[in-house]
Design an enzyme around this catalytic site. Sequence first.
Site, PDB file in Angstrom:
ATOM      1  N   GLU A 113       0.838  -1.207   0.000  1.00 17.80           N
ATOM      2  CA  GLU A 113       0.000   0.000   0.000  1.00 17.80           C
ATOM      3  C   GLU A 113       0.876   1.262   0.000  1.00 17.80           C
ATOM      4  O   GLU A 113       1.876   1.326   0.709  1.00 17.80           O
ATOM      5  CB  GLU A 113      -0.889  -0.042   1.250  1.00 17.80           C
ATOM      6  CG  GLU A 113      -1.873   1.113   1.317  1.00 17.80           C
ATOM      7  CD  GLU A 113      -2.877   0.924   2.445  1.00 17.80           C
ATOM      8  OE1 GLU A 113      -3.486  -0.154   2.562  1.00 17.80           O
ATOM      9  OE2 GLU A 113      -3.038   1.879   3.221  1.00 17.80           O
TER      10      GLU A 113
ATOM     11  N   THR B 298      -3.820   4.952  -1.355  1.00 20.08           N
ATOM     12  CA  THR B 298      -4.871   5.431  -0.447  1.00 20.08           C
ATOM     13  C   THR B 298      -5.535   6.701  -0.971  1.00 20.08           C
ATOM     14  O   THR B 298      -5.046   7.351  -1.900  1.00 20.08           O
ATOM     15  CB  THR B 298      -4.308   5.707   0.965  1.00 20.08           C
ATOM     16  OG1 THR B 298      -3.300   6.697   0.854  1.00 20.08           O
ATOM     17  CG2 THR B 298      -3.739   4.447   1.584  1.00 20.08           C
ATOM     18  N   TYR B 299      -6.643   7.039  -0.314  1.00 25.93           N
ATOM     19  CA  TYR B 299      -7.475   8.180  -0.686  1.00 25.93           C
ATOM     20  C   TYR B 299      -7.495   9.099   0.522  1.00 25.93           C
ATOM     21  O   TYR B 299      -7.912   8.684   1.608  1.00 25.93           O
ATOM     22  CB  TYR B 299      -8.875   7.632  -0.978  1.00 25.93           C
ATOM     23  CG  TYR B 299      -9.820   8.567  -1.673  1.00 25.93           C
ATOM     24  CD1 TYR B 299      -9.652   8.871  -3.021  1.00 25.93           C
ATOM     25  CD2 TYR B 299     -10.912   9.093  -1.004  1.00 25.93           C
ATOM     26  CE1 TYR B 299     -10.560   9.685  -3.673  1.00 25.93           C
ATOM     27  CE2 TYR B 299     -11.830   9.903  -1.652  1.00 25.93           C
ATOM     28  CZ  TYR B 299     -11.643  10.197  -2.990  1.00 25.93           C
ATOM     29  OH  TYR B 299     -12.542  10.991  -3.642  1.00 25.93           O
TER      30      TYR B 299
ATOM     31  N   HIS C 240      -8.009   3.149  -3.524  1.00 19.99           N
ATOM     32  CA  HIS C 240      -8.854   3.284  -2.333  1.00 19.99           C
ATOM     33  C   HIS C 240      -9.884   4.374  -2.632  1.00 19.99           C
ATOM     34  O   HIS C 240      -9.586   5.349  -3.323  1.00 19.99           O
ATOM     35  CB  HIS C 240      -8.026   3.726  -1.127  1.00 19.99           C
ATOM     36  CG  HIS C 240      -7.079   2.686  -0.628  1.00 19.99           C
ATOM     37  ND1 HIS C 240      -6.870   2.451   0.707  1.00 19.99           N
ATOM     38  CD2 HIS C 240      -6.279   1.818  -1.272  1.00 19.99           C
ATOM     39  CE1 HIS C 240      -5.989   1.479   0.859  1.00 19.99           C
ATOM     40  NE2 HIS C 240      -5.597   1.086  -0.334  1.00 19.99           N
TER      41      HIS C 240
ATOM     42  N   ASP D 153     -12.713   8.374   7.491  1.00 18.54           N
ATOM     43  CA  ASP D 153     -12.768   8.967   8.833  1.00 18.54           C
ATOM     44  C   ASP D 153     -13.410  10.347   8.766  1.00 18.54           C
ATOM     45  O   ASP D 153     -13.461  10.953   7.703  1.00 18.54           O
ATOM     46  CB  ASP D 153     -11.349   9.089   9.403  1.00 18.54           C
ATOM     47  CG  ASP D 153     -10.832   7.727   9.846  1.00 18.54           C
ATOM     48  OD1 ASP D 153     -11.616   6.968  10.455  1.00 18.54           O
ATOM     49  OD2 ASP D 153      -9.668   7.416   9.562  1.00 18.54           O
TER      50      ASP D 153
ATOM     51  N   ALA E  63     -23.604   6.059   3.257  1.00 18.09           N
ATOM     52  CA  ALA E  63     -23.462   6.201   4.712  1.00 18.09           C
ATOM     53  C   ALA E  63     -22.299   5.393   5.267  1.00 18.09           C
ATOM     54  O   ALA E  63     -21.737   5.741   6.299  1.00 18.09           O
ATOM     55  CB  ALA E  63     -24.761   5.769   5.389  1.00 18.09           C
TER      56      ALA E  63
ATOM     57  N   HIS F  72     -13.212  -1.773  15.437  1.00 15.99           N
ATOM     58  CA  HIS F  72     -13.226  -0.368  15.019  1.00 15.99           C
ATOM     59  C   HIS F  72     -13.743   0.499  16.179  1.00 15.99           C
ATOM     60  O   HIS F  72     -14.708   0.119  16.852  1.00 15.99           O
ATOM     61  CB  HIS F  72     -14.127  -0.199  13.790  1.00 15.99           C
ATOM     62  CG  HIS F  72     -14.034   1.171  13.200  1.00 15.99           C
ATOM     63  ND1 HIS F  72     -14.725   2.250  13.697  1.00 15.99           N
ATOM     64  CD2 HIS F  72     -13.300   1.650  12.175  1.00 15.99           C
ATOM     65  CE1 HIS F  72     -14.432   3.330  12.997  1.00 15.99           C
ATOM     66  NE2 HIS F  72     -13.569   2.995  12.062  1.00 15.99           N
TER      67      HIS F  72
ATOM     68  N   ALA G  10     -17.492   0.952  16.580  1.00 14.30           N
ATOM     69  CA  ALA G  10     -18.391  -0.216  16.653  1.00 14.30           C
ATOM     70  C   ALA G  10     -18.965  -0.379  18.061  1.00 14.30           C
ATOM     71  O   ALA G  10     -18.276  -0.079  19.051  1.00 14.30           O
ATOM     72  CB  ALA G  10     -17.636  -1.479  16.258  1.00 14.30           C
TER      73      ALA G  10
ATOM     74  N   ARG H 139     -21.515  -7.928   6.307  1.00 14.14           N
ATOM     75  CA  ARG H 139     -22.379  -7.149   5.399  1.00 14.14           C
ATOM     76  C   ARG H 139     -21.581  -6.667   4.187  1.00 14.14           C
ATOM     77  O   ARG H 139     -22.062  -6.684   3.056  1.00 14.14           O
ATOM     78  CB  ARG H 139     -22.950  -5.929   6.128  1.00 14.14           C
ATOM     79  CG  ARG H 139     -24.399  -6.087   6.558  1.00 14.14           C
ATOM     80  CD  ARG H 139     -25.046  -4.760   6.932  1.00 14.14           C
ATOM     81  NE  ARG H 139     -24.296  -3.950   7.863  1.00 14.14           N
ATOM     82  CZ  ARG H 139     -24.328  -4.094   9.184  1.00 14.14           C
ATOM     83  NH1 ARG H 139     -25.093  -5.019   9.724  1.00 14.14           N
ATOM     84  NH2 ARG H 139     -23.624  -3.308   9.967  1.00 14.14           N
TER      85      ARG H 139
END
Length: 297
Positions: free
Chosen positions: A18, A49-50, A78, A110, A126, A152, A155, A167
């Site tokens: 990465e 990454t983004y 990403h 984030d 979302a 996370h 969570a 999911r």
Amino acid sequence: LDAPLFSGLPGDIDVSFEFFPPRTEKMAQTLWESVKTLEPLGPRFVSVTYGAGGSTRERTHEQVVRINRETNIPAAAHLTCVQATREEIDEIARHYWESGIRHVVALRGDPPDGQSRYTPHPGGYANAAELIAGLTAVAPFEISVAAYPEVHPDARDAEADLDNLKRKLDAGATRAITQFFFEPECFFRFRDKAVAAGIDSEIVPGVMPVMSFASVQRMAGLCGTAIPAWMEGLFEGLDERPAARQLVSATIAAELCRRLYAGGVRQFHFYTLNRAELSYAICHMLGLRPKGIPDDC
Ligand code: FAD
């Protein structure tokens, strides 16, 4: 130790690397040199990454497309849901597909700087599961997602976090890449729980070779990764000794990988921070050797 010695490892592993999008010309050159150094190891993909809030949209696109075109490595982009409408995200994805990119690492992202809680954009996706559903409607991308052996921070609990991972995989992702961690047991416990929850997709450990201990401490604090006390002791007094620090980092990360290998892991994802040498050394210790590169590259 119940793990095989490094000298016995046959290199029967798949690796991916990465990178993050460079901010300056000099950083772009470092990134490119790192990609070229790691290319002979035959990674199955590299990813870029983004940045938070879509701040690197163009730079991520530019690097991913360049790697995909000019090297022999499939490149993954990403993409996050932050501060963009569904239409905007779909457009970015369509653009990737038209540029030959077939693999997306789909993330929620984030909260932007200054916000402590994540709030979805009113017209946006979302969470990562919704983003995956959107991506699969745009094109048949290969999709990887994030997973959290230490749960996370948003969570409700570990079970809810695993439900969320399920999911994402049910929505069309094929692989989970984990947040970085430093104790192999942490990964094994997570893998066992995932299997018990009915997850049979690939779960690839994300390995972070430590470049700067202070920045790893900061990142770990944000994402909930525990830093073992023994590790703090190993980096003590090395702030001004970069060469010694690199040797210590390589040893710690290689040992983590060796134990993961002993536990059956054959896929590894490295957070390179755009530097090749540590990741290269660790792959070498795991038995990986340069492969021939076709003449047309
Ligand atoms: P999600 O899977 O959507 O989950 C986020 C949280 O919300 C979890 O706690 C989950 O359990 C909960 N949740 C989700 N949906 C529901 C629901 N319906 N009901 C209840 N709870 C729910 N960040 C970047 O900005 N750019 C990057 O390029 C980037 N790359 C990453 C690569 C990897 C391999 C990893 C591990 C992380 C990366 N991140 C990146 C960080 C990531 O964006 C953050 O960890 C973010 O906070 C969560 O993203 P996610 O895709 O895991 O979110």
